[in-house]
Design an enzyme around this catalytic site. Structure first.
Site, PDB file in Angstrom:
ATOM      1  N   HIS A 227      -7.954  -5.250  -0.235  1.00 26.69           N
ATOM      2  CA  HIS A 227      -6.674  -4.552  -0.111  1.00 26.69           C
ATOM      3  C   HIS A 227      -5.831  -5.104   1.036  1.00 26.69           C
ATOM      4  CE1 HIS A 227      -3.778  -1.387  -0.620  1.00 26.69           C
ATOM      5  NE2 HIS A 227      -3.978  -0.919   0.592  1.00 26.69           N
TER       6      HIS A 227
ATOM      7  N   SER B 181       0.839  -1.189   0.000  1.00 24.38           N
ATOM      8  CA  SER B 181       0.000   0.000   0.000  1.00 24.38           C
ATOM      9  C   SER B 181       0.881   1.249   0.000  1.00 24.38           C
ATOM     10  CB  SER B 181      -0.947  -0.042   1.202  1.00 24.38           C
ATOM     11  OG  SER B 181      -1.928   0.957   1.128  1.00 24.38           O
TER      12      SER B 181
ATOM     13  N   ASP C 135      -8.691  -6.531  -4.694  1.00 26.99           N
ATOM     14  CA  ASP C 135      -8.324  -5.230  -4.135  1.00 26.99           C
ATOM     15  C   ASP C 135      -8.929  -4.139  -5.013  1.00 26.99           C
ATOM     16  OD1 ASP C 135      -7.149  -2.945  -3.156  1.00 26.99           O
ATOM     17  OD2 ASP C 135      -5.080  -3.657  -3.330  1.00 26.99           O
TER      18      ASP C 135
END
EC number: 2.3.1.46
Length: 382
Positions: free
Chosen positions: A355, A157, A322
């Site tokens: 995610h 991320s 995601d």
């Protein structure tokens, strides 16, 4: 409580602090006159100092990436899945460093720290920092540790964006970049999510313009709502359906303040738990750093031009479910690297977790990650 950590855990760990007195110039035009970075290390640095890996944390993460601080800890560090003996980031082979980013709220200099010019917490006077600022501060930490070149810089991320920024800004100081569940820049939708989160915090009556420390309060309600919103974006629809569906906790209450659905209970719990260990000003700062990340901006919006100077090899990992940073965003990075004839590997993992999958023990993810890092270990003689 963990009295005996698992065999594949790094076990009990301690944090360290590096104090920097030299001012740090920032992208916003200001500078920090001095600052502190809190960090942890796992594994042993080899004699040649070639086996060091920098792990970069995401929005709500910190320097505690693996292991336990005491036998009373209920949970290990945030990337316990991937750090430890025999894991992808194998502490039998690598020396791993993870620091709390500037602006954080877990020991590094941030909004809750004392401003030396006023003797009071920085609060709203703490400068807005960027991913590039973090990378520059991490480079100074590497210098302090005597690490001229990282075997790899890795993160998921926002952590993956830092790994990418490292490859762009310090091309000779890392051999590999591991960029997981990331993007070359945020979409309008993602910026929108971050703005709603910021407004939830700043609209809380106890925010006081970011100077809530002076009043002995915290915008807990606003921060909890911001976290609830964020948490929805970290999970896939399939994951939420499987976990909660439309399950009720009991009957319909016909009351706005009561919790009817299991998903409501879960989100409220996540929000309340989060505010116990996170600072609202730090949340504002981290979301702005996400929004501002855009290496292509200085190259006429040409991302391939932004990565033209990269010298390291890159591993890209994405997850099918995601929707915050979908595989299509990783493929944008892939295309740019290939266009510039860079060495790059790409793995798209089928996963239902959304995610947050980069934090999960998903077999294909761990196998692919471990295989790549095994090659890195052999390359650096670890």
């Amino acid at each position: 409580m963990v009295r005996s950590p698992p065999a594949d855990s790094v076990g009990l760990v301690t944090q360290h602090k590096a104090v920097f007195e030299e001012p740090l110039p920032l992208d916003c035009g200001r500078e920090l006159p001095g600052y502190e970075l809190v960090y942890e290390t796992y594994g042993e640095l080899n004699r040649e100092r070639t086996n060091a890996i920098l792990v970069c944390h995401a929005l709500s993460g910190n320097h505690h990436a693996a292991g336990y601080h005491s036998e009373h800890d209920r949970k290990p560090g945030w990337w316990e899945t991937c750090i430890g003996p025999g894991k992808p980031l194998d502490t039998n082979r690598f020396f791993i460093v993870c620091s709390n980013n500037l602006g954080g709220c877990h020991g590094s200099t941030g909004p809750a720290s004392i401003n030396p010019e006023t003797g009071a917490p920085y609060g709203d006077q703490f400068p807005v920092v960027t991913v590039r600022d973090w990378v520059r501060s991490q480079a100074r930490l590497a210098d302090r540790l005597g690490i001229r070149q990282w075997a790899a810089v890795a993160g998921g991320s926002l952590g993956g964006m830092q790994a990418l920024q490292w490859a762009i800004d310090f091309p000779g100081r890392l051999r590999h970049a591991v960029v997981i569940a990331a993007a070359p820049r945020l979409s309008a939708q993602n910026i929108g999510f971050n703005e709603v989160a910021r407004q939830a915090i700043m609209s809380d009556p106890e925010f006081h313009g970011g100077r809530y420390y002076d009043y002995g309060v915290s915008p807990r309600r606003g921060l909890a709502v911001a976290r609830m919103l964020g948490h929805i974006t970290y999970l896939s629809e399939d994951a939420m359906r499987a976990k909660f569906g439309r399950d009720l906790r009991g009957g319909m209450s016909y009351d706005y303040e009561e919790v009817d659905f299991e998903v409501e209970s879960y989100l409220r719990y996540q929000g309340q738990r989060f505010v116990q260990g996170f600072d609202a000003n730090t949340y504002l700062l981290m979301t702005k750093a996400l929004d501002y990340f855009d290496p292509a901006a200085e190259h006429g919006d040409d991302f391939s031009a932004a990565v033209a100077g990269i010298q390291c090899s890159t591993l890209l990992l994405s997850f099918s479910s995601d929707w915050r940073f979908p595989p299509s965003r990783s493929r944008e990075i892939l295309r740019a690297l290939l266009e510039r004839e860079k060495t790059v590997s790409y793995i798209e993992v089928e996963a239902t977790q959304g995610h947050d999958a980069f934090l999960m023990p998903i077999q294909r993810y761990l196998e692919g990650f471990a295989a790549y890092m095994g090659n890195v270990a052999r390359e650096v003689g670890a």
